[in-house]
Design a protein around this motif. Sequence first.
Motif, mmCIF file in Angstrom:
data_model
loop_
_atom_site.group_PDB
_atom_site.id
_atom_site.type_symbol
_atom_site.label_atom_id
_atom_site.label_comp_id
_atom_site.label_asym_id
_atom_site.label_seq_id
_atom_site.Cartn_x
_atom_site.Cartn_y
_atom_site.Cartn_z
ATOM 1 N N ASP A 36 0.824 -1.203 0.000
ATOM 2 C CA ASP A 36 0.000 0.000 0.000
ATOM 3 C C ASP A 36 0.861 1.257 0.000
ATOM 4 O O ASP A 36 0.588 2.223 -0.719
ATOM 5 C CB ASP A 36 -0.926 0.012 1.220
ATOM 6 N N PHE A 37 1.907 1.253 0.812
ATOM 7 C CA PHE A 37 2.776 2.426 0.922
ATOM 8 C C PHE A 37 3.429 2.740 -0.421
ATOM 9 O O PHE A 37 3.472 3.893 -0.852
ATOM 10 C CB PHE A 37 3.842 2.189 1.994
ATOM 11 N N LEU A 38 3.948 1.728 -1.102
ATOM 12 C CA LEU A 38 4.596 1.943 -2.387
ATOM 13 C C LEU A 38 3.602 2.391 -3.448
ATOM 14 O O LEU A 38 3.980 3.030 -4.440
ATOM 15 C CB LEU A 38 5.317 0.673 -2.835
ATOM 16 N N ASN A 39 2.327 2.066 -3.242
ATOM 17 C CA ASN A 39 1.275 2.513 -4.160
ATOM 18 C C ASN A 39 0.673 3.854 -3.762
ATOM 19 O O ASN A 39 -0.306 4.309 -4.359
ATOM 20 C CB ASN A 39 0.160 1.457 -4.229
ATOM 21 N N GLY A 40 1.242 4.483 -2.717
ATOM 22 C CA GLY A 40 0.793 5.808 -2.315
ATOM 23 C C GLY A 40 -0.287 5.832 -1.263
ATOM 24 O O GLY A 40 -0.843 6.900 -0.958
ATOM 25 N N LYS A 41 -0.604 4.680 -0.661
ATOM 26 C CA LYS A 41 -1.657 4.629 0.348
ATOM 27 C C LYS A 41 -1.048 4.511 1.737
ATOM 28 O O LYS A 41 -0.206 3.660 1.987
ATOM 29 C CB LYS A 41 -2.578 3.432 0.088
ATOM 30 N N ARG A 42 -1.488 5.375 2.659
ATOM 31 C CA ARG A 42 -1.021 5.344 4.036
ATOM 32 C C ARG A 42 -2.124 4.825 4.944
ATOM 33 O O ARG A 42 -3.315 5.017 4.697
ATOM 34 C CB ARG A 42 -0.632 6.760 4.482
ATOM 35 N N HIS A 43 -1.728 4.180 6.049
ATOM 36 C CA HIS A 43 -2.666 3.672 7.047
ATOM 37 C C HIS A 43 -2.533 4.527 8.305
ATOM 38 O O HIS A 43 -1.727 4.237 9.186
ATOM 39 C CB HIS A 43 -2.391 2.203 7.343
ATOM 40 N N GLY A 44 -3.333 5.595 8.363
ATOM 41 C CA GLY A 44 -3.305 6.469 9.518
ATOM 42 C C GLY A 44 -1.932 7.088 9.710
ATOM 43 O O GLY A 44 -1.312 7.602 8.774
ATOM 44 N N LYS A 45 -1.421 7.017 10.940
ATOM 45 C CA LYS A 45 -0.115 7.584 11.277
ATOM 46 C C LYS A 45 1.028 6.596 11.054
ATOM 47 O O LYS A 45 2.191 6.906 11.357
ATOM 48 C CB LYS A 45 -0.110 8.051 12.731
ATOM 49 N N TYR A 46 0.731 5.435 10.537
ATOM 50 C CA TYR A 46 1.727 4.376 10.373
ATOM 51 C C TYR A 46 2.727 4.752 9.271
ATOM 52 O O TYR A 46 2.351 4.914 8.108
ATOM 53 C CB TYR A 46 1.024 3.074 10.018
ATOM 54 N N GLY A 306 7.188 14.000 3.470
ATOM 55 C CA GLY A 306 7.103 13.278 2.209
ATOM 56 C C GLY A 306 7.013 11.780 2.387
ATOM 57 O O GLY A 306 6.656 11.260 3.445
ATOM 58 N N ARG A 307 7.375 11.088 1.337
ATOM 59 C CA ARG A 307 7.315 9.622 1.315
ATOM 60 C C ARG A 307 8.575 9.070 1.968
ATOM 61 O O ARG A 307 9.604 8.901 1.327
ATOM 62 C CB ARG A 307 7.166 9.125 -0.114
ATOM 63 N N LEU A 308 8.486 8.786 3.249
ATOM 64 C CA LEU A 308 9.650 8.417 4.047
ATOM 65 C C LEU A 308 9.471 7.062 4.704
ATOM 66 O O LEU A 308 8.421 6.776 5.271
ATOM 67 C CB LEU A 308 9.895 9.479 5.130
ATOM 68 N N ILE A 309 10.518 6.235 4.621
ATOM 69 C CA ILE A 309 10.647 5.038 5.440
ATOM 70 C C ILE A 309 11.713 5.363 6.478
ATOM 71 O O ILE A 309 12.860 5.687 6.133
ATOM 72 C CB ILE A 309 11.078 3.822 4.600
ATOM 73 N N VAL A 310 11.365 5.320 7.748
ATOM 74 C CA VAL A 310 12.302 5.696 8.809
ATOM 75 C C VAL A 310 13.431 4.663 8.887
ATOM 76 O O VAL A 310 13.195 3.448 8.927
ATOM 77 C CB VAL A 310 11.581 5.797 10.166
#
Length: 336
Positions: A36-46, A306-310
């Motif tokens: 989902d993340f790579l497709n631009g979809k976020r799950h709340g604050k996750y 932005g689009r960040l993976i911590v």
Amino acid sequence: MKRKNLYIVIICLMTLCCQQVMAQSSVLTKREVMQDFLNGKRHGKYVPAMFFSHYPGKTGRDAVYYHIRHLNRTGVDLLKIQFEQQQPKMRIQSAEDFNKIQPLPRDFYNPTIEVIKEVVDIVGEETMVLPTVYSPFQVLRMQIGIPSVIRWAKEAPDQVLRVLRIYTDGLLNYVRDCKALGIDGFFTPTQGGETIYREVPDFFERFIRPFDLEVMKECNEGTHCNILHICDWEGPYDDLTPFLSYPGQIVNPPNVVNGKPFTPTDAEKLFKRVILGGLERKGVINKGKPEEVTEAVKKLLRENKGRLIVGAECTVDYNSTPIENIRAAVHAAHGK
């Protein structure tokens, strides 16, 4: 109980625990949250998180154990498989010494392939698994050392290019064998663009880019989650634009470029891709307390929308980085 059976029981219990935790969350699996993340979809604050180390177990079932242990202890969203097979170190005293380096046997990387296969079999249904692929230059650098690479790139460039071709061919076979296991993509480090190599004319364009791109294009073909890692372990960069043509859905850049801080926001603006990083491997994640790590991640997320993976800019040290700190960073990224 025999050691083999005990190992299987431990791994199964670890994996079952991980599956139960995920089943209780609003997101069924880490694979789904990353898709989902790579497709631009976020799950709340996750916000996804990824950290990795070099573990005590380098090959065989010890390596499998430590990788899965890291996944279950930290809660990271992507599992990077380390690349621990190295060529024997050599002292090159003449150009003719390069002739001792011959094409690799087709099964040379089988010990690493076996580790990847077992990890994929155990956690691949729930978690994306990304084997590491060192660049041909990195393989050579670790074998003969930086001073030797620089010297012979000037004095015997054809010999250096011949050996890089050998290692490129071996790595291409390794990548294809990995893809046959059903992996999701690769963690692809690159080096050779650091300022220390500027004394060799056209070093990057001649000895680095062509071989990097050949391997990385093979990594990206037919896969969907590849991380371009611009590694500053051996020295700084003053310009990252040479890497803009490199493939990869995610970029893991240095935190300092041309002597100035380089933030995830800066990186996303330059590369226009998802960015992995934001923390220093030798900073708070390594030296701070869990509550300090939590605050550092919250600050990072406030300042980079932005689009960040911590994660960190490179490998965190296994022996000196408290596991509680990595867990705190992941939990903070997940909004916990």
